[in-house]
Design a protein around this motif. Sequence first.
Motif, PDB file in Angstrom:
ATOM      1  N   THR A   8       0.839  -1.177   0.000  1.00 47.80           N
ATOM      2  CA  THR A   8       0.000   0.000   0.000  1.00 47.80           C
ATOM      3  C   THR A   8       0.878   1.232   0.000  1.00 47.80           C
ATOM      4  OG1 THR A   8      -0.105   0.300   2.400  1.00 47.80           O
ATOM      5  CG2 THR A   8      -1.623  -1.294   1.430  1.00 47.80           C
ATOM      6  N   SER A   9       0.249   2.388  -0.085  1.00 51.90           N
ATOM      7  CA  SER A   9       1.017   3.625  -0.096  1.00 51.90           C
ATOM      8  C   SER A   9       1.703   3.883   1.237  1.00 51.90           C
ATOM      9  CB  SER A   9       0.105   4.808  -0.424  1.00 51.90           C
ATOM     10  OG  SER A   9      -0.920   4.912   0.550  1.00 51.90           O
ATOM     11  N   LEU A  10       1.292   3.157   2.301  1.00 51.34           N
ATOM     12  CA  LEU A  10       1.952   3.292   3.591  1.00 51.34           C
ATOM     13  C   LEU A  10       3.086   2.295   3.744  1.00 51.34           C
ATOM     14  CD1 LEU A  10      -1.070   3.816   6.020  1.00 51.34           C
ATOM     15  CD2 LEU A  10       0.518   5.513   5.134  1.00 51.34           C
ATOM     16  N   LEU A  11       3.337   1.507   2.692  1.00 48.65           N
ATOM     17  CA  LEU A  11       4.409   0.518   2.695  1.00 48.65           C
ATOM     18  C   LEU A  11       4.165  -0.542   3.767  1.00 48.65           C
ATOM     19  CD1 LEU A  11       7.601   2.617   2.107  1.00 48.65           C
ATOM     20  CD2 LEU A  11       6.272   1.320   0.476  1.00 48.65           C
ATOM     21  N   PHE A  12       3.477  -1.581   3.368  1.00 51.53           N
ATOM     22  CA  PHE A  12       3.150  -2.689   4.255  1.00 51.53           C
ATOM     23  C   PHE A  12       4.403  -3.165   4.987  1.00 51.53           C
ATOM     24  CE2 PHE A  12       1.177  -6.970   4.894  1.00 51.53           C
ATOM     25  CZ  PHE A  12       0.067  -6.521   5.560  1.00 51.53           C
ATOM     26  N   SER A 195       6.135  -4.218 -11.481  1.00 53.02           N
ATOM     27  CA  SER A 195       5.184  -3.650 -10.527  1.00 53.02           C
ATOM     28  C   SER A 195       4.090  -2.920 -11.280  1.00 53.02           C
ATOM     29  CB  SER A 195       5.883  -2.695  -9.549  1.00 53.02           C
ATOM     30  OG  SER A 195       6.370  -1.556 -10.221  1.00 53.02           O
ATOM     31  N   TYR A 196       2.941  -2.796 -10.598  1.00 51.17           N
ATOM     32  CA  TYR A 196       1.794  -2.143 -11.225  1.00 51.17           C
ATOM     33  C   TYR A 196       1.025  -1.386 -10.154  1.00 51.17           C
ATOM     34  CZ  TYR A 196      -2.675  -1.538 -13.648  1.00 51.17           C
ATOM     35  OH  TYR A 196      -3.809  -1.013 -14.217  1.00 51.17           O
ATOM     36  N   LEU A 201      -6.427   3.443  -6.392  1.00 48.08           N
ATOM     37  CA  LEU A 201      -6.198   2.849  -5.074  1.00 48.08           C
ATOM     38  C   LEU A 201      -4.746   3.044  -4.648  1.00 48.08           C
ATOM     39  CD1 LEU A 201      -8.069  -0.584  -5.420  1.00 48.08           C
ATOM     40  CD2 LEU A 201      -8.851   1.441  -4.167  1.00 48.08           C
ATOM     41  N   PRO A 202      -4.506   3.201  -3.348  1.00 49.15           N
ATOM     42  CA  PRO A 202      -3.117   3.302  -2.856  1.00 49.15           C
ATOM     43  C   PRO A 202      -2.492   1.917  -2.727  1.00 49.15           C
ATOM     44  CG  PRO A 202      -4.612   3.490  -1.020  1.00 49.15           C
ATOM     45  CD  PRO A 202      -5.481   3.379  -2.251  1.00 49.15           C
ATOM     46  N   LEU A 203      -2.444   1.203  -3.841  1.00 50.59           N
ATOM     47  CA  LEU A 203      -2.030  -0.199  -3.833  1.00 50.59           C
ATOM     48  C   LEU A 203      -1.127  -0.485  -5.020  1.00 50.59           C
ATOM     49  CD1 LEU A 203      -2.485  -3.038  -2.468  1.00 50.59           C
ATOM     50  CD2 LEU A 203      -4.299  -3.368  -4.163  1.00 50.59           C
ATOM     51  N   THR A 204      -0.026  -1.185  -4.751  1.00 55.54           N
ATOM     52  CA  THR A 204       0.903  -1.600  -5.791  1.00 55.54           C
ATOM     53  C   THR A 204       1.087  -3.106  -5.746  1.00 55.54           C
ATOM     54  OG1 THR A 204       2.113   0.491  -5.683  1.00 55.54           O
ATOM     55  CG2 THR A 204       3.245  -1.367  -6.708  1.00 55.54           C
TER      56      THR A 204
END
Length: 217
Positions: A8-12, A195-196, A201-204
């Motif tokens: 996620t954008s918060l870096l899991f 990566s995509y 969404l804040p998701l990679t």
Amino acid sequence: MFNIFFKTSLLFYFSFLFLLGLSSVSCKASDFGTTGLIDIPTARMSSDGIFTTTAAFQSRTNSYAITYQALPWLETTFRYTGDNDFFHYDRNYEAKFKLWSESDYLPQVAVGVRDMFGTGIWSSEYVVASKEVGGFDVTLGMGWGRLAGKGDFENPMTWLSDTFSVRDRGEGRGGELSTGAFFSGKEVGLFGGISYDVPGLPLTAMMEYNPDQYDFS
């Protein structure tokens, strides 16, 4: 080994970004702190002046890192990494240099040295290229040391000098510049990934191939 992961954008993995500046950041920190995928580096760089801290917990390793984009072409990382099987923690330093930026026809290319002042346990060097293709960010690199894995082909640096065929492990001499290991070893390995960023969404989503065998014996 192949790794598939979502960030996620918060870096899991309890990773946290502390951003110095007002510009938005599209880079993703790897679990080793450097801009990358899961474990492997990419050629991407953060915006100039960005300061990032990460903490990553895996079944094999735990890693805590501080990364600073010192210059537009220079990323520096201080890392404290531990192996969960041997309960050994090691301080190591990394520097990544951007050689040129991405263009319409050429990928962005960077060269890096991992564990350059450490004990050599995580020692590796790499040349890596990243290119955006149809919304996907594709990375392919060539690595020495740990990033060579079991080796895919002969080290091209040996064409310049036979001294590059012998890699000085130098383990136990922390704090010294490990020049005897830089880009050395009989063979090099390939690594890569993709990566995509999920739209809206804040998701990679990301997948990587990492040749590191995580063998500490």
